[in-house]
Design a protein around this motif. Structure first.
Motif, mmCIF file in Angstrom:
data_model
loop_
_atom_site.group_PDB
_atom_site.id
_atom_site.type_symbol
_atom_site.label_atom_id
_atom_site.label_comp_id
_atom_site.label_asym_id
_atom_site.label_seq_id
_atom_site.Cartn_x
_atom_site.Cartn_y
_atom_site.Cartn_z
ATOM 1 N N ALA A 1 0.836 -1.208 0.000
ATOM 2 C CA ALA A 1 0.000 0.000 0.000
ATOM 3 C C ALA A 1 0.866 1.251 0.000
ATOM 4 C CB ALA A 1 -0.921 -0.010 1.217
ATOM 5 N N PHE A 2 1.942 1.220 0.768
ATOM 6 C CA PHE A 2 2.833 2.374 0.848
ATOM 7 C C PHE A 2 3.419 2.701 -0.523
ATOM 8 C CE2 PHE A 2 6.995 4.076 2.884
ATOM 9 C CZ PHE A 2 6.569 5.383 2.747
ATOM 10 N N GLN B 1 0.790 7.382 -6.083
ATOM 11 C CA GLN B 1 -0.494 8.087 -6.144
ATOM 12 C C GLN B 1 -1.621 7.214 -6.686
ATOM 13 O OE1 GLN B 1 0.221 11.859 -8.118
ATOM 14 N NE2 GLN B 1 1.438 12.603 -6.398
ATOM 15 N N ASP B 2 -1.507 5.914 -6.490
ATOM 16 C CA ASP B 2 -2.577 4.975 -6.823
ATOM 17 C C ASP B 2 -3.323 4.698 -5.519
ATOM 18 O OD1 ASP B 2 -4.278 2.960 -7.606
ATOM 19 O OD2 ASP B 2 -2.707 1.678 -8.466
ATOM 20 N N TYR B 3 -4.131 5.678 -5.121
ATOM 21 C CA TYR B 3 -4.778 5.643 -3.810
ATOM 22 C C TYR B 3 -5.846 4.556 -3.700
ATOM 23 C CZ TYR B 3 -2.377 10.099 -3.700
ATOM 24 O OH TYR B 3 -1.410 11.072 -3.772
ATOM 25 N N ASP C 1 -5.261 -2.465 -0.080
ATOM 26 C CA ASP C 1 -4.235 -3.124 0.740
ATOM 27 C C ASP C 1 -4.273 -2.639 2.187
ATOM 28 O OD1 ASP C 1 -3.147 -4.959 -1.023
ATOM 29 O OD2 ASP C 1 -1.674 -3.551 -1.806
ATOM 30 N N LEU C 2 -4.566 -1.372 2.405
ATOM 31 C CA LEU C 2 -4.650 -0.866 3.774
ATOM 32 C C LEU C 2 -5.810 -1.521 4.514
ATOM 33 C CD1 LEU C 2 -3.825 2.811 2.910
ATOM 34 C CD2 LEU C 2 -2.415 1.288 4.326
ATOM 35 N N LEU D 1 -8.010 8.016 1.799
ATOM 36 C CA LEU D 1 -9.400 8.458 1.654
ATOM 37 C C LEU D 1 -9.470 9.957 1.370
ATOM 38 C CD1 LEU D 1 -10.968 6.359 4.542
ATOM 39 C CD2 LEU D 1 -11.588 6.193 2.115
ATOM 40 N N ILE D 2 -8.673 10.728 2.078
ATOM 41 C CA ILE D 2 -8.647 12.176 1.853
ATOM 42 C C ILE D 2 -8.188 12.474 0.425
ATOM 43 C CG2 ILE D 2 -7.488 14.328 2.521
ATOM 44 C CD1 ILE D 2 -7.574 13.193 5.463
#
Length: 182
Positions: free
Chosen positions: A105-106, A112-114, A120-121, A142-143
């Motif tokens: 996820a990091f 920038q693939d949120y 993953d988070l 999310l933001i």
């Protein structure tokens, strides 16, 4: 049937190995979580969180540890493709180990693939619900996705785990009063 047997005999033992079960929260993990939530200042919280990272980054066995370490080294050297490959391999090998998901996820967050990072988070938090790094990463993802209300709620939850997170400056005041009751 006879053709399958030689393939199995020639397969590397690492492919046949299984990741051992991921240990439940250790006594030290529980102690650290309690201490960081009650930390009197940012320096103390940072020291406790650093020790928590050691707990989270201790993989279930040597094979998983080597893959995790290599992926983190690749990420640190900006080899994001290689890091993703390593974290994919780690998750395939040890699907119950939260840090594999958190590290992948990091990398995706950095890229920038949120949306992908958020998946993953969520997986990391499903496995280790009090993983502070995954919790704050989820809030920030999310933001970034424009889901501010959810992000603010997730950030508040992360701050309950560690009130001294550097990201606390991203917290917006909650609106109260009659206009919010509508």
């Amino acid at each position: 049937m006879i053709r399958v047997i030689p393939v199995l005999i020639l397969a590397p033992t690492a492919l046949l190995a299984e990741c051992p079960p991921v240990q439940e929260r250790s006594e030290r993990h529980v102690e650290l979580m309690e201490q960081v939530a009650q930390a009197p200042d940012e320096v103390t919280a940072r020291l406790l969180t650093n020790e928590l990272w050691e707990v989270w980054a201790t993989a279930p066995d040597e094979t998983a540890q080597e893959i995790l370490q290599r992926g983190m080294e690749r990420r640190a050297s900006y080899d994001f493709k290689g890091a993703i490959e390593d974290f994919d391999a780690l998750i395939d090998y040890c699907p119950h180990y939260a840090e594999g998901y958190n590290q992948r996820a990091f990398v995706n967050f950095i890229r920038q693939d949120y949306e992908t990072a958020l998946i993953d988070l969520d997986n990391a938090l499903e496995r280790t619900p009090d993983h502070i790094g995954a919790a704050v990463g989820r809030a920030l993802a999310l933001i970034q996705l424009g889901r501010n209300d959810e992000g603010q709620s997730a950030l508040r939850a992360a701050l309950k785990l560690n009130p001294w997170l550097p990201e606390r400056n991203r917290l917006e005041p909650q609106q109260t009063g009659p206009e919010t009751d509508l």
